[in-house]
Scaffold this motif. Sequence first.
Motif, PDB file in Angstrom:
ATOM      1  N   GLY A  34      35.999  70.376   8.195  1.00 59.34           N
ATOM      2  CA  GLY A  34      34.624  69.901   8.253  1.00 59.34           C
ATOM      3  C   GLY A  34      34.459  68.413   8.053  1.00 59.34           C
ATOM      4  O   GLY A  34      33.332  67.939   7.848  1.00 59.34           O
ATOM      5  N   ALA A  35      35.555  67.655   8.118  1.00 59.19           N
ATOM      6  CA  ALA A  35      35.448  66.206   7.934  1.00 59.19           C
ATOM      7  C   ALA A  35      34.906  65.515   9.176  1.00 59.19           C
ATOM      8  O   ALA A  35      34.367  64.409   9.081  1.00 59.19           O
ATOM      9  CB  ALA A  35      36.818  65.622   7.572  1.00 59.19           C
ATOM     10  N   PHE A  36      35.057  66.138  10.358  1.00 59.37           N
ATOM     11  CA  PHE A  36      34.568  65.573  11.608  1.00 59.37           C
ATOM     12  C   PHE A  36      33.739  66.627  12.334  1.00 59.37           C
ATOM     13  O   PHE A  36      34.004  67.833  12.233  1.00 59.37           O
ATOM     14  CB  PHE A  36      35.720  65.135  12.524  1.00 59.37           C
ATOM     15  CG  PHE A  36      36.423  63.896  12.068  1.00 59.37           C
ATOM     16  CD1 PHE A  36      35.943  62.647  12.412  1.00 59.37           C
ATOM     17  CD2 PHE A  36      37.566  63.976  11.295  1.00 59.37           C
ATOM     18  CE1 PHE A  36      36.591  61.501  11.995  1.00 59.37           C
ATOM     19  CE2 PHE A  36      38.223  62.842  10.872  1.00 59.37           C
ATOM     20  CZ  PHE A  36      37.730  61.595  11.222  1.00 59.37           C
ATOM     21  N   SER A  37      32.784  66.157  13.099  1.00 59.34           N
ATOM     22  CA  SER A  37      32.036  67.052  13.972  1.00 59.34           C
ATOM     23  C   SER A  37      32.816  67.256  15.268  1.00 59.34           C
ATOM     24  O   SER A  37      33.810  66.576  15.528  1.00 59.34           O
ATOM     25  CB  SER A  37      30.653  66.465  14.276  1.00 59.34           C
ATOM     26  OG  SER A  37      30.786  65.222  14.958  1.00 59.34           O
ATOM     27  N   THR A  38      32.341  68.185  16.086  1.00 60.34           N
ATOM     28  CA  THR A  38      33.030  68.433  17.356  1.00 60.34           C
ATOM     29  C   THR A  38      32.965  67.216  18.265  1.00 60.34           C
ATOM     30  O   THR A  38      33.957  66.848  18.910  1.00 60.34           O
ATOM     31  CB  THR A  38      32.401  69.649  18.062  1.00 60.34           C
ATOM     32  OG1 THR A  38      32.439  70.777  17.184  1.00 60.34           O
ATOM     33  CG2 THR A  38      33.148  69.972  19.337  1.00 60.34           C
ATOM     34  N   GLU A  39      31.813  66.569  18.313  1.00 58.73           N
ATOM     35  CA  GLU A  39      31.682  65.365  19.133  1.00 58.73           C
ATOM     36  C   GLU A  39      32.572  64.248  18.608  1.00 58.73           C
ATOM     37  O   GLU A  39      33.259  63.563  19.384  1.00 58.73           O
ATOM     38  CB  GLU A  39      30.227  64.899  19.147  1.00 58.73           C
ATOM     39  CG  GLU A  39      29.994  63.659  20.007  1.00 58.73           C
ATOM     40  CD  GLU A  39      28.548  63.189  19.959  1.00 58.73           C
ATOM     41  OE1 GLU A  39      28.231  62.180  20.610  1.00 58.73           O
ATOM     42  OE2 GLU A  39      27.742  63.846  19.262  1.00 58.73           O
ATOM     43  N   GLY A  40      32.600  64.081  17.302  1.00 59.33           N
ATOM     44  CA  GLY A  40      33.467  63.062  16.721  1.00 59.33           C
ATOM     45  C   GLY A  40      34.937  63.355  16.959  1.00 59.33           C
ATOM     46  O   GLY A  40      35.737  62.437  17.185  1.00 59.33           O
ATOM     47  N   PHE A  41      35.292  64.648  16.918  1.00 65.47           N
ATOM     48  CA  PHE A  41      36.678  65.037  17.169  1.00 65.47           C
ATOM     49  C   PHE A  41      37.097  64.688  18.597  1.00 65.47           C
ATOM     50  O   PHE A  41      38.164  64.103  18.822  1.00 65.47           O
ATOM     51  CB  PHE A  41      36.844  66.532  16.918  1.00 65.47           C
ATOM     52  CG  PHE A  41      38.106  67.109  17.495  1.00 65.47           C
ATOM     53  CD1 PHE A  41      39.335  66.858  16.907  1.00 65.47           C
ATOM     54  CD2 PHE A  41      38.061  67.900  18.640  1.00 65.47           C
ATOM     55  CE1 PHE A  41      40.496  67.383  17.440  1.00 65.47           C
ATOM     56  CE2 PHE A  41      39.218  68.433  19.174  1.00 65.47           C
ATOM     57  CZ  PHE A  41      40.442  68.174  18.576  1.00 65.47           C
ATOM     58  N   LEU A  42      36.271  65.037  19.579  1.00 61.42           N
ATOM     59  CA  LEU A  42      36.613  64.758  20.973  1.00 61.42           C
ATOM     60  C   LEU A  42      36.681  63.258  21.240  1.00 61.42           C
ATOM     61  O   LEU A  42      37.591  62.777  21.927  1.00 61.42           O
ATOM     62  CB  LEU A  42      35.591  65.423  21.899  1.00 61.42           C
ATOM     63  CG  LEU A  42      35.587  66.957  21.900  1.00 61.42           C
ATOM     64  CD1 LEU A  42      34.476  67.484  22.798  1.00 61.42           C
ATOM     65  CD2 LEU A  42      36.937  67.502  22.340  1.00 61.42           C
ATOM     66  N   CYS A  43      35.743  62.517  20.687  1.00 59.79           N
ATOM     67  CA  CYS A  43      35.756  61.062  20.890  1.00 59.79           C
ATOM     68  C   CYS A  43      36.980  60.429  20.237  1.00 59.79           C
ATOM     69  O   CYS A  43      37.627  59.549  20.824  1.00 59.79           O
ATOM     70  CB  CYS A  43      34.476  60.450  20.328  1.00 59.79           C
ATOM     71  SG  CYS A  43      32.973  60.876  21.249  1.00 59.79           S
ATOM     72  N   ALA A  44      37.313  60.882  19.027  1.00 57.33           N
ATOM     73  CA  ALA A  44      38.487  60.331  18.339  1.00 57.33           C
ATOM     74  C   ALA A  44      39.772  60.689  19.073  1.00 57.33           C
ATOM     75  O   ALA A  44      40.690  59.858  19.195  1.00 57.33           O
ATOM     76  CB  ALA A  44      38.533  60.839  16.900  1.00 57.33           C
ATOM     77  N   LEU A  45      39.850  61.920  19.585  1.00 60.22           N
ATOM     78  CA  LEU A  45      41.046  62.359  20.293  1.00 60.22           C
ATOM     79  C   LEU A  45      41.245  61.570  21.584  1.00 60.22           C
ATOM     80  O   LEU A  45      42.335  61.035  21.846  1.00 60.22           O
ATOM     81  CB  LEU A  45      40.953  63.853  20.592  1.00 60.22           C
ATOM     82  CG  LEU A  45      42.103  64.462  21.403  1.00 60.22           C
ATOM     83  CD1 LEU A  45      43.419  64.309  20.653  1.00 60.22           C
ATOM     84  CD2 LEU A  45      41.825  65.925  21.726  1.00 60.22           C
ATOM     85  N   LEU A  93      30.414  51.391  13.236  1.00 58.71           N
ATOM     86  CA  LEU A  93      29.837  51.226  11.901  1.00 58.71           C
ATOM     87  C   LEU A  93      28.351  51.556  11.882  1.00 58.71           C
ATOM     88  O   LEU A  93      27.800  51.913  10.833  1.00 58.71           O
ATOM     89  CB  LEU A  93      30.065  49.795  11.409  1.00 58.71           C
ATOM     90  CG  LEU A  93      31.527  49.395  11.162  1.00 58.71           C
ATOM     91  CD1 LEU A  93      31.620  47.947  10.729  1.00 58.71           C
ATOM     92  CD2 LEU A  93      32.172  50.306  10.119  1.00 58.71           C
ATOM     93  N   LEU A  94      27.713  51.453  13.043  1.00 58.50           N
ATOM     94  CA  LEU A  94      26.296  51.807  13.142  1.00 58.50           C
ATOM     95  C   LEU A  94      26.083  53.288  13.428  1.00 58.50           C
ATOM     96  O   LEU A  94      24.940  53.721  13.614  1.00 58.50           O
ATOM     97  CB  LEU A  94      25.619  50.963  14.227  1.00 58.50           C
ATOM     98  CG  LEU A  94      25.537  49.457  13.942  1.00 58.50           C
ATOM     99  CD1 LEU A  94      24.930  48.725  15.121  1.00 58.50           C
ATOM    100  CD2 LEU A  94      24.730  49.190  12.671  1.00 58.50           C
ATOM    101  N   GLY A  95      27.178  54.058  13.494  1.00 60.84           N
ATOM    102  CA  GLY A  95      27.061  55.498  13.675  1.00 60.84           C
ATOM    103  C   GLY A  95      27.211  55.971  15.098  1.00 60.84           C
ATOM    104  O   GLY A  95      26.954  57.148  15.387  1.00 60.84           O
ATOM    105  N   GLY A  96      27.641  55.129  16.004  1.00 56.35           N
ATOM    106  CA  GLY A  96      27.806  55.533  17.396  1.00 56.35           C
ATOM    107  C   GLY A  96      29.088  56.308  17.623  1.00 56.35           C
ATOM    108  O   GLY A  96      30.071  56.153  16.896  1.00 56.35           O
ATOM    109  N   THR A  97      29.096  57.159  18.636  1.00 56.08           N
ATOM    110  CA  THR A  97      30.290  57.943  18.981  1.00 56.08           C
ATOM    111  C   THR A  97      30.614  57.819  20.469  1.00 56.08           C
ATOM    112  O   THR A  97      31.656  57.296  20.844  1.00 56.08           O
ATOM    113  CB  THR A  97      30.080  59.423  18.623  1.00 56.08           C
ATOM    114  OG1 THR A  97      28.854  59.881  19.226  1.00 56.08           O
ATOM    115  CG2 THR A  97      30.009  59.617  17.121  1.00 56.08           C
ATOM    116  N   LEU A  98      29.709  58.309  21.314  1.00 55.48           N
ATOM    117  CA  LEU A  98      29.971  58.294  22.748  1.00 55.48           C
ATOM    118  C   LEU A  98      30.013  56.871  23.293  1.00 55.48           C
ATOM    119  O   LEU A  98      30.855  56.544  24.136  1.00 55.48           O
ATOM    120  CB  LEU A  98      28.905  59.110  23.484  1.00 55.48           C
ATOM    121  CG  LEU A  98      29.099  59.272  25.002  1.00 55.48           C
ATOM    122  CD1 LEU A  98      30.429  59.953  25.291  1.00 55.48           C
ATOM    123  CD2 LEU A  98      27.935  60.058  25.605  1.00 55.48           C
ATOM    124  N   GLY A  99      29.126  56.016  22.817  1.00 52.72           N
ATOM    125  CA  GLY A  99      29.134  54.627  23.260  1.00 52.72           C
ATOM    126  C   GLY A  99      30.415  53.910  22.872  1.00 52.72           C
ATOM    127  O   GLY A  99      30.945  53.092  23.631  1.00 52.72           O
TER     128      GLY A  99
END
Length: 376
Positions: free
Chosen positions: A217-228, A334-340
């Motif tokens: 639960g440390a990352f969301s699904t969107e955060g996981f895909l973007c990080a991967l 740092l501003l909370g963006g993921t997809l951008g």
Amino acid sequence: LRPWIAGLNPFRSLYEILNPLSLNTGLNPITVSAWPSLISLFVLGVALKAFTVLRLRVWNPSRSVYKATPKAEKETVVVKEKSRVIWSNPVIWREIMTKAYGRKVFVIKLAYFLLAGFTLWSAVTSEAVAEGVLYLGVIPPQGLAFAGIAWLSLVLANTQAVTSITTEKDSKTLELLLVTDISAKEFVLGKLGGIFYNSKELILVPVLILCYLVSQGAFSTEGFLCALIGFLALMIFAIVLGLHMGLTYDNSRSAIGASLGTMFFLFVGIGIFMILLVQARSSFALQLQSFLVFIVVGSAALHSALTHRNPSRALAISAWMLPFLTFYAITSFLLGGTLGVLVTILFAYGLPVLSMYIPAVSEFDVALGKTTFDKG
């Protein structure tokens, strides 16, 4: 019998003939003859020649014997040993099927596994996790551990990519390609395939850690895909950068220094400077000015490193845009963006990858002193 035995000494026989008075033993008449010595030496010569002829086949065998022995040995070797089948691309076969990088790679990977495991364990069991601490207001302790392990993987993969070329140059094996019909695409793709294969642990460990953090639960699904996807894109950039630097610089130290310097500038220098900029909010205007100077000077150095031998407009544009886009990606994160952030990383690091691949092929032609464009 004594005269015949004494006749085997030609010097004594010659002396007796020249000095017959030396044989005077009394009042008997002196008789001097060369026949005993001549006959004795003739018989001895015939005997020696006959013995030599009979032993000639033993001392000096015929050619048929020499030909038969290697044939028998060859047949024995073929039966006992099994030859290895080389693939259609010998470059990637050598990178994967042989120990092209030596045994030190196993020691380095073992140390990497231990360090990655210790870093993850320290982050998961730390008190900051229980307290819900977020570094810079965004990054949890587990995410910081993942970032450190991922960055170490990028550096190690980049180093291996550089040494895959510099080792060939230092050992003079790259010159052997002058007499082969291997194409530029076969060489470059073979090297890239071998580097990715030998770096599979460096890619797999961060991915597994990322999957573990998602399950916790440390990352969301969107955060996981973007990080991967972002990590894989940066890994491709690090490997292609190392290959490009290895082909660009003739000296091993210069190639490794330029490649690692680029990695530290993009992933460490800009990040640390950005953190200092965020922390020093009271003097933001003064810090921003020095940061822009740092970015401009770094972009100029990056442009010089990437276009050291093969000036390219695409590489020049990539060198000047990459630091600014990296700065923008860190700011958006740092501003909370993921997809951008992901789109920025894919564009910022995808363009240099494409810009370095084509010069890598051209550099291969220049290094070999032949043209292989007709082979694709």
